[in-house]
Each structure stands twice: as C-alpha cells, then as structure tokens.
Design a protein around this motif. Structure first.
Motif, PDB file in Angstrom:
ATOM      1  N   LEU A   1      18.619 -11.258   6.475  1.00 14.06           N
ATOM      2  CA  LEU A   1      18.695  -9.712   7.155  1.00 14.06           C
ATOM      3  C   LEU A   1      18.523  -9.381   8.795  1.00 14.06           C
ATOM      4  CD1 LEU A   1      17.238  -8.100   3.911  1.00 14.06           C
ATOM      5  CD2 LEU A   1      19.383  -7.680   4.914  1.00 14.06           C
TER       6      LEU A   1
ATOM      7  N   ALA B   1      20.911 -13.150  -2.138  1.00 13.20           N
ATOM      8  CA  ALA B   1      20.088 -11.548  -2.977  1.00 13.20           C
ATOM      9  C   ALA B   1      20.771 -11.867  -4.465  1.00 13.20           C
ATOM     10  CB  ALA B   1      20.636 -10.737  -2.344  1.00 13.20           C
ATOM     11  N   ASN B   2      21.546 -12.649  -5.028  1.00 14.36           N
ATOM     12  CA  ASN B   2      21.489 -12.728  -6.573  1.00 14.36           C
ATOM     13  C   ASN B   2      22.061 -14.565  -6.684  1.00 14.36           C
ATOM     14  OD1 ASN B   2      23.307 -10.005  -6.406  1.00 14.36           O
ATOM     15  ND2 ASN B   2      24.718 -10.672  -5.343  1.00 14.36           N
TER      16      ASN B   2
ATOM     17  N   ILE C   1      17.707  -4.391  -1.187  1.00 18.95           N
ATOM     18  CA  ILE C   1      17.924  -5.025  -1.770  1.00 18.95           C
ATOM     19  C   ILE C   1      17.546  -4.864  -2.910  1.00 18.95           C
ATOM     20  CG2 ILE C   1      19.326  -7.622  -2.058  1.00 18.95           C
ATOM     21  CD1 ILE C   1      19.571  -7.278   1.117  1.00 18.95           C
ATOM     22  N   GLU C   2      18.669  -4.755  -3.794  1.00 20.12           N
ATOM     23  CA  GLU C   2      18.216  -4.390  -5.915  1.00 20.12           C
ATOM     24  C   GLU C   2      18.334  -6.038  -6.275  1.00 20.12           C
ATOM     25  OE1 GLU C   2      19.916  -2.827 -10.586  1.00 20.12           O
ATOM     26  OE2 GLU C   2      21.257  -2.594  -7.719  1.00 20.12           O
TER      27      GLU C   2
ATOM     28  N   ILE D   1      24.423 -12.517   2.144  1.00 21.77           N
ATOM     29  CA  ILE D   1      22.896 -12.214   2.530  1.00 21.77           C
ATOM     30  C   ILE D   1      22.841 -11.927   0.895  1.00 21.77           C
ATOM     31  CG2 ILE D   1      21.297 -10.209   2.625  1.00 21.77           C
ATOM     32  CD1 ILE D   1      22.591 -10.262   5.768  1.00 21.77           C
ATOM     33  N   GLU D   2      24.229 -11.397   0.801  1.00 17.70           N
ATOM     34  CA  GLU D   2      25.411 -10.808  -0.985  1.00 17.70           C
ATOM     35  C   GLU D   2      24.364 -11.845  -2.133  1.00 17.70           C
ATOM     36  OE1 GLU D   2      27.689  -6.747  -0.427  1.00 17.70           O
ATOM     37  OE2 GLU D   2      27.918  -8.651  -0.733  1.00 17.70           O
TER      38      GLU D   2
ATOM     39  N   SER E   1      15.843  -8.348  -5.624  1.00 19.99           N
ATOM     40  CA  SER E   1      14.790  -9.068  -4.502  1.00 19.99           C
ATOM     41  C   SER E   1      13.589  -9.838  -4.572  1.00 19.99           C
ATOM     42  CB  SER E   1      15.271  -8.630  -2.959  1.00 19.99           C
ATOM     43  OG  SER E   1      13.616  -7.116  -2.657  1.00 19.99           O
TER      44      SER E   1
ATOM     45  N   ALA F   1      18.120  -1.691   5.686  1.00 23.98           N
ATOM     46  CA  ALA F   1      17.436  -2.459   5.420  1.00 23.98           C
ATOM     47  C   ALA F   1      16.481  -1.648   6.947  1.00 23.98           C
ATOM     48  CB  ALA F   1      17.414  -3.571   5.565  1.00 23.98           C
TER      49      ALA F   1
ATOM     50  N   PHE G   1      23.243  -3.405   4.521  1.00 21.95           N
ATOM     51  CA  PHE G   1      22.212  -3.221   3.474  1.00 21.95           C
ATOM     52  C   PHE G   1      21.537  -1.942   4.150  1.00 21.95           C
ATOM     53  CE2 PHE G   1      24.025  -7.143   3.059  1.00 21.95           C
ATOM     54  CZ  PHE G   1      24.198  -7.017   1.715  1.00 21.95           C
TER      55      PHE G   1
ATOM     56  N   LYS H   1      27.947 -10.455   5.614  1.00 20.94           N
ATOM     57  CA  LYS H   1      26.631  -9.550   4.772  1.00 20.94           C
ATOM     58  C   LYS H   1      26.823 -10.746   3.174  1.00 20.94           C
ATOM     59  CE  LYS H   1      27.811  -5.192   1.707  1.00 20.94           C
ATOM     60  NZ  LYS H   1      28.944  -3.799   1.930  1.00 20.94           N
TER      61      LYS H   1
END
Length: 887
Positions: free
Chosen positions: A44, A61-62, A26-27, A57-58, A29, A7, A5, A54
């Motif tokens: 992360l 984040a969602n 991350i959008e 993490i996604e 967060s 980051a 990401f 990955k």
C-alpha cells in the motif's frame, strides 16, 4: 506514490501527527495473519504503478491461505542489518560497484544505501584466552591486531556511504543489539517532508536476523548480495508464502527453560515442514511468555526451516521497549499504530492460517540437541544411551577405531580423556545470551556449585560471551559473575564466538590426547548451530544446551553421564552432588531477574554505542568516496565480478561439455560450502597466504578474510567434514579431475577446468545449502566456474543466492535422485532448453565414458520473473549496476 484504495490517513500518538496507510481501507484485511498484514501495508505504502500495482495489492488482500505460493510481490524492507563477516564483503562489493559504475560512465555516488544500513562488528573475536580474569581484554587486543585492516576499511565505509552506521567491536552480538537497541518496532520517518509511521521491517546478512521477530518486527536473513541490492533501492522479489500458525498454550513447568522450549519447537516444526513458509505464534501462553523467551524461539527460525517465526505486538512488547530504554513517545506510537492497523495481539480472533499446529508448553522437559543437527532433540533423561548409540554410529560411519582413554597432565593434575569428554563448554550465541532467564539460571547454578565445592574439569575449555554489555551488568548486579568466574566461565568477549567456530585453540595437552587416542570428544554450547566441523576441527560431536546445562556439563566433564542419577562431583565432605542439588527454582530465577534486569543497565550499555572503546577510537581510516585498493592486501581486494562488464546483456545459453566438481549427499550446509573457521597451512588458501608473506600464526579465520576473494574461492568446499562422493573415502575439499581421474583439491580441479573452458556443475541431495545465509556459499562456486547445481531440494536463502550470483539452480524431479538415475559424477554433462526463454524444466544429458547416455528432466528453480532478470544479467549486482548506470 499512488493511493488507489484511499488508504492514506493521519494518526495522533505521543503528541505528534503521523501519516500512515490504513489496512482497514481494504475489505477482508482483518482476517490476514499478522505477517501478511505487514506485507500488505508495505505494498500500500509503495504503490507506484510499476513495481507495485493496484492489482498486486488486490491479489495480496485476497490471499488464499491454502493455495501454493504463486503471487509475486516486490517487497521493500525498511532497513538492512549486517554483521562484519557478511558485512565486510557487502561493503567491498559496494566499493567495487563505485569503481565499476564510473567505468560505465555513471556517477559513483549513486552507489549508496537509500535506507538505514547498520553493521555490528561481532563475528571476529575468538576465544584465544579463557579462564582468566582479563580474558576479554586480551582477546580484544588480539582481535584488533588481527583485524586492523578490516576495521579500517569499515571506518572508511562509515564516512563514505550515507545511511550507514557501524557498531564497533566488543559491544555485543548483532541480533541482541538489534533487539535491545536498533529495532524501531514502528518506524517514524520523514519522507518528502511528511512524517510517516509504518512497521519496522528488516533483512539481514545473517540467517538469525529472525530473532527480531520476537519483538513483532518482520525480519529474516538474506544473502549479502540481496542485502546490497536492497540497500541500493531494489525491491526484494518474493512469492507471498504460506503462513503456519503455531498455537502455544500452558506454562513452562518447573525445571524447564526457554532453551528446552525452543529445541522442542525446532523439532516439531522441522517434522511438520515449514521450509519457505512464515510461522506465526499465537495462543494464551503468550500472556506469560516474556520477550527473552520469544526472542529465543524466533532466533532459531533457520533451525526449524522457516523464513521467520513472528510474534504479534502486545503489552509484553511495550514492557520490553520500556525496559530497554526506548522513548515513551515512541512506545505510545507503537501501541497506537499496532491497534489502528489490527496488528495488536487479539486472542479472540485467530487469523486465516494456511496450516496450524499446537504445543502445550507445560509438557516441555529438559533437553539437548545433537550431535550434529539442531533438530535432533534428546530428552536429558535419555541423553546417555542416545549419546552412546550416536558415538558408535559415528565411529562406524567414519571408520574411527579409537584407542581408548588417554592419560595426560593438565595444570599439574593427572587426568584421563576418553570418547565423550567435554572439551568445550561455551555460554555463547545470540540465541540464549539474549535471554535473562537462562543467563541468570546459569549464574545461579554456578553459585550453588561453588557453594558445594564443585569445580569444572581441567580439560574443559570454558567461556562466557554475553550478547551485550547489558547482560554483564545484570549478572554483576546479581552477584553471579563471581561464581561463574570461579568455575572458569570468565567473560571472553562480546561476540558470536564458539557458535560460529571462533572457539580458538584447545590447550596443547588436550589436543595431543585427542590425537593420541583418536578420541571422539564433545562440545556443549548454548548456541543455535552444531553442524559437523563447525565448532572446532578436533571436536566430532557438538550439543546445544541451555546455559545452566552448559555449566553442568562443564562440571561433569563428559557427555557419557546420566545427569538425573549420577553425581556431578562431590562436596567438601565427600558427599555426592547431583544436578538437582544445584538447579535453581523458577522463583529464584524470577526474583533475581526482577531485582537486577533494569532499564538503567540497558541505558548504560547503549548510551555511547557507536563510539567504541579506545582501540576503535584510535583506529585510523581512509577517507574519500572511492576506496584506494591495496594490491598487496590479504584482507581487502577488489573482486572480479565486474571485470570486462559492458552495458549490453548476452542471451542465455545452454550449457555443454560440463564436468562434475563435487557429487554430494543430503544436508550439505553452507558451512560445508562456504569457507569458515580456521585456515589450514597446507590448504590452497593457506598456501596462498604463505606465498603472500603471511605466517600461519597470523592466518586469522576464513570469516575475517571474506573481503579477499582469492582466499575465499580457495576455501570453497574445503570444509574438513565435506564428503565428495566423486572421491570416495576422502574428507575435505577433495575431488577427481576428469577425464584423467587425478585426485586433487576442488580448487585446483576448478582452476584446471576454467583453463580448459570446461563448465563445472555440482550435484547434491536433499536440503542443499541449509544453515546460515552465507553469500560466499554462492560467490565461491561462481568464482570456481560452477554454472549449475542439480539438487534434490534447496534451503530457501541459498537457492536465491545461487540465482543472484548467476548460477543455475536445478532440482531433480520427485522420486529421482543421483542414485536412482545411476549417476557416478564422472559423466560429461549438457543442459539444454535454457535458450528457449524462461523454461520450467530443462533436459540434462549425462554421457558416460563408454558413450552410454542418461537423459532426465530437471526443474528450473528460478522462481520469479525478477530472478530470471538477475540470471540473464549474470547476477543481481550486474543487474543493479546496469540499471543505475542508465539512470
């Protein structure tokens, strides 16, 4: 490490540059709760494409705040915290693993903590001496005499293992030392030559590790076996939990304390239901909620059932770091990092919580909790009739007749003890001794009481066990130690005394009076636990209270009193003195705190924290990388977990021909299961020690002998308040051996089953394994041959510990109980379906003596793929050992 990401970034703070992983890469967060953000940063930073991908993490984040937990993550805490009761067996296991890996052809030095592991010796001091000026010194001498061998072993571990530090005895309580000194809040660590900044996260071998959540540090209790695996580099497998937001508004009213607040929070969160969830506190009350109060609330996370109870980082966090002597450059890093990561408290932005509830703390009233559960809060003004009701219920349930008041003589005084007499009044436990406001309040109550000419009743065993040397410093500076001592609240030591059952013996005259009258006497303590049989074997009713109320009840000498309307005693002129006459105002408390709780006191307390006193310095310890076991030792023994272990892993098999070792009811705690407190001379453990030349006066406690599996397995399920329904009418570790029906100790029955190759099973009701994170509550049953537990529900830590020791946790379907199914415990049991893979349910067949079968489905509570691997290997330590031996 991967950086899918993009980051990775740099942060400037305190004149230094740190690498860190930006959450805003991350959008979305920013909507996450504070605790979930910490988990996201953890993934992360540790993305490796194997344990953390990955997609992991996604998925986090969602995070869907409303969905039931289903996303498994591999979480790596920054450090591990231990106390000596749970820490000694953990170090014993590491020493045994060094031997075992050598047997498998591996390198013993691979068994080594890979991140900071810190152990505070605080659970071994007992209140043998009290009410005298040198009580702490005398108890420390006895402590070293009793525990020399254990302490020598820990000194060996300190030199044998990397990344392992020991805080010596008589320094403080582990959780208070953690908050005041050990916690980093934000870590600054060099990894592969790069200085990184990341959140301080911790798992501890004590359930009250949660106390550090008050400082903005994510931490919770795990079993010793999980902690060992974390030390060895294994991630903790967990399902991302729901997060409950608890909004706090208003201000504490005059007369109420932080203890009253936390007892109310415990009650409300227990009623709401937060077991297995994170709790996060927010709201405008935090603007004037000091760190001591936050730590008190966070400490009792296990009592309200949550994994943790987290407070965000804010100005109060920085003020506390400054007060406790953290370097200014580290405070600057903490502020810069928290703000850069969206981890700084922001009242204008409420996170996307799974559930919310609210408490106006201006409604808090003085309270106590009891007589046997922390969540059973009682308003102080209603305490007398509630006590009378609970006393009658206790006597009726237990068949206690009671013979009325008993007259006796104590210290030359003619006195009378009765039901409700307070025989223990203890200012103890990390919960409240960490909080200057309630400690100062206790001292002010004592001062006013002394000025009025009051004294504690002679039958009350009084004790003061500050959580750290810093607490003693500010009490002394405020001139409050002397009045506490005048009321016989002399310092008895620095450790977790009465709250864990280290209350020591009652005076002989008191014990005789209790026995003579079959009295239901009480204890009042400023702790977090009041379970049956925990505080003292002779005390049937235990109440949690604030430190100033502990002093008040010691003056009254009984729970059977209306503290609002009845006097505590009379002054020198014969006038009645009421609680309101000696209760300090909040202004008095605040002024005393401002003048006496200083950074200088904390600096002095921790300047030489790892050095120890003369007792510790003069203690000789073994050296070398492998421990030299002494087969004659009754404290430290090489455990048998790895005996005969090879590299190959057997297939999971169904369980056939099993017998019930214990049939238990609701709310069976780890205190009921795990050996704790005093060792009785006529118990299996007591007989073992006597057979090995130990005089009963030298038995010490079960906790101090946790490094000896022979003692611990004999004490498993031996709690004096355990009620095994398989042996109705009994209390303690008693069962029926089947099929012959002979009544005997649970240990003896378990050994007979093992000799005949019969698997053992435990059946239980709701909340099985609640309470402290005692690994021996799983290790003991494992050594007794228990292959499965079938319960209506589990406490989080204990369920995990069962899996980690290779014991199958099963759960009755909703609406089904042992009673509705008609189970007596005398049936022969089979559990089938395990061999089919990783089943969600199994079939249980219970065959009665006449051939009648009861067949039902049970849920398999192995909740993650990693847990299935642990179970397949026979336990987490076997899994780790094989993995390290291969590499």
């Amino acid at each position: 490490m991967s950086n899918s990401f993009n980051a990775r970034d740099n942060l400037e703070a305190g004149g230094r540059t740190y690498e860190f992983y930006r959450l805003d890469a991350i959008e979305g967060s920013e909507r996450l709760p504070f605790a979930t953000k910490i988990l996201l940063e953890n993934l992360l930073r540790n993305e490796d494409g194997v344990t953390v991908s990955k997609s992991d993490i996604e998925a986090l984040a969602n995070w869907d705040s409303q969905a039931d937990p289903s996303q498994e993550i591999q979480y790596r805490p920054a450090r591990v915290l231990m106390q000596d009761f749970t820490g000694v067996p953990a170090v014993v296991d590491l020493a045994a693993m060094r031997d075992a890996i050598a047997e498998l052809g591996g390198d013993p030095e691979k068994i080594n903590p890979l991140q900071p592991a810190e152990l505070v010796i605080d659970h071994s001091v007992q209140v043998d001496k009290f009410g005298v000026a040198n009580a702490a010194e005398l108890n420390a001498q006895i402590e070293f005499e009793r525990n020399r061998e254990r302490y020598q072993f820990l000194k060996w571990g300190q030199q044998a293992f990397n990344n392992f530090k020991v805080v010596p005895p008589d320094t403080g309580i582990v959780h208070q030392v953690n908050v005041e000194f050990l916690s980093r809040v934000v870590f600054a660590q060099e990894n592969n030559g790069v200085l990184q900044a990341y959140p301080d996260t911790v798992v501890g071998t004590d359930s009250h590790t949660t106390m550090v959540n008050g400082l903005g540090v994510l931490g919770w209790g795990v079993g010793g076996i999980e902690a060992e695996a974390a030390m060895l580099g294994q991630p903790i497998s967990m399902l991302v939990p729901k997060v409950v937001g608890m909004k706090l508004t208003g201000q504490l009213p005059e007369g109420a304390t932080a203890t009253d607040l936390v007892l109310t929070i415990v009650q409300k969160l227990r009623e709401h239901g937060v077991v297995g969830k994170f709790v996060e506190f927010y709201g405008d009350a935090l603007s004037h909620l000091p760190m001591g109060d936050r730590a008190t609330i966070a400490n009792m996370g296990p009592e309200y059932g949550a994994t943790c109870g987290l407070f965000p980082i804010d100005e109060e966090t920085l003020n506390y770091m400054r007060l406790t002597g953290r370097p200014e450059e580290h405070i600057a890093l903490t502020e810069a990092y928290a703000k850069a990561q969206g981890m700084w408290r922001n009242d204008s932005q409420v996170a996307d919580y799974s559930e919310t509830l609210e408490l106006d703390i201006s409604t808090i009233v003085p309270s106590i909790s009891g007589p046997k559960r922390p969540q059973d809060r009682i308003e102080l003004k209603k305490s007398q009739p509630v006590f009378q009701r609970d006393l009658e219920a206790l006597k009726s349930q237990a068949g206690i007749q009671g013979k009325g008041p008993v007259k006796t003589k104590i210290d030359g005084q003619d006195v009378e003890l009765d039901d409700g007499s307070v025989v223990i009044a203890a200012i103890t436990s990390c919960t409240n001794t960490s909080n200057p406001s309630v400690m100062i309040a206790a001292g002010l109550v004592a001062r006013k009481a002394v000025e009025k000419g009051l004294s504690t009743k002679p039958w009350v065993k009084t004790s003061l066990a500050p959580g750290s040397l810093a607490a003693t410093d500010y009490l002394r500076n405020a001139g409050l130690l002397e009045p506490l001592e005048q009321l016989r609240f002399d310092i008895v030591g620095y450790g977790c005394t009465t709250c864990i059952g280290n209350s020591g013996p009652l005076p002989e005259a008191v014990s005789k009076a209790i026995a003579e009258g079959d009295l239901s006497v009480t204890a009042v303590l400023s702790g977090n636990r009041n379970f049956e049989g925990r505080v003292h074997a002779e005390v049937r009713m235990n109440y949690l209270a604030s430190p100033p109320l502990v002093v008040a009840y010691a003056l009254a000498g009984t729970m059977n009193i209306d503290l609002y309307n009845e006097p505590l005693g009379t002054d020198s002129a014969g006038n009645p003195v009421y609680l309101k006459d000696i209760w300090p105002s909040q202004q008095e408390v605040n002024e005393a705190m401002a003048a006496n709780v200083t950074a200088k006191g904390f600096h002095k307390a921790y300047e030489h924290v790892f050095d120890g006193d003369a007792n510790w310095k003069n203690l000789s310890g073994a050296e070398g990388q492998r421990f030299g076991w002494n087969e004659d030792s009754t404290y430290i023994r090489n455990p048998p977990y790895f005996a005969g272990m090879g590299m190959d892993v057997a297939d999971i098999k169904d369980i056939h021909g099993a017998r019930i070792l214990a049939l238990l009811g609701d709310s069976v705690t780890t205190d009921h299961i795990s050996p704790a407190g005093a060792i009785k001379a006529d118990s299996p453990a007591g007989k073992y020690l006597q057979d090995h030349g130990v005089d009963p006066r030298d038995f010490n406690s079960y906790g101090s002998r946790r490094g000896n599996h022979e003692v611990m397995m004999r004490g498993t399920f031996a709690n004096i308040r355990l009620r095994n329904l398989l042996a109705p009418g009994t209390e303690g570790g008693v069962t029926l051996h089947l099929p012959d029906g002979e009544q005997m100790s649970i240990y003896d029955a378990a050994m007979k089953y093992k000799e005949s190759g019969t698997p053992a099973i435990v059946i239980a009701g709701k909340e099985y394994g609640s309470g402290s994170s005692r690994d021996w509550a799983a290790k003991g049953p494992n050594l007794l041959g228990v292959k499965a537990v079938i319960a209506e529900s589990y406490e989080r830590i204990h369920r995990t510990n069962l899996v980690c020791m290779g014991i199958l946790p099963l759960q009755f379907r909703d609406g089904e109980t042992p009673t509705t199914l008609g189970l007596t415990g005398k049936e022969l049991y089979s559990i089938t379906g395990l061999a089919d893979g990783n089943p969600k349910e199994v079939l249980v067949t219970a065959t009665a003596e006449g051939g009648h079968q009861t067949i039902f489905n049970a849920r398999v509570r192995i909740d993650t793929p990693n847990e299935w691997e642990y179970y397949r290997h026979g336990g987490i330590l076997q899994y780790v050992l094989r993995d390290l031996a291969k590499s």
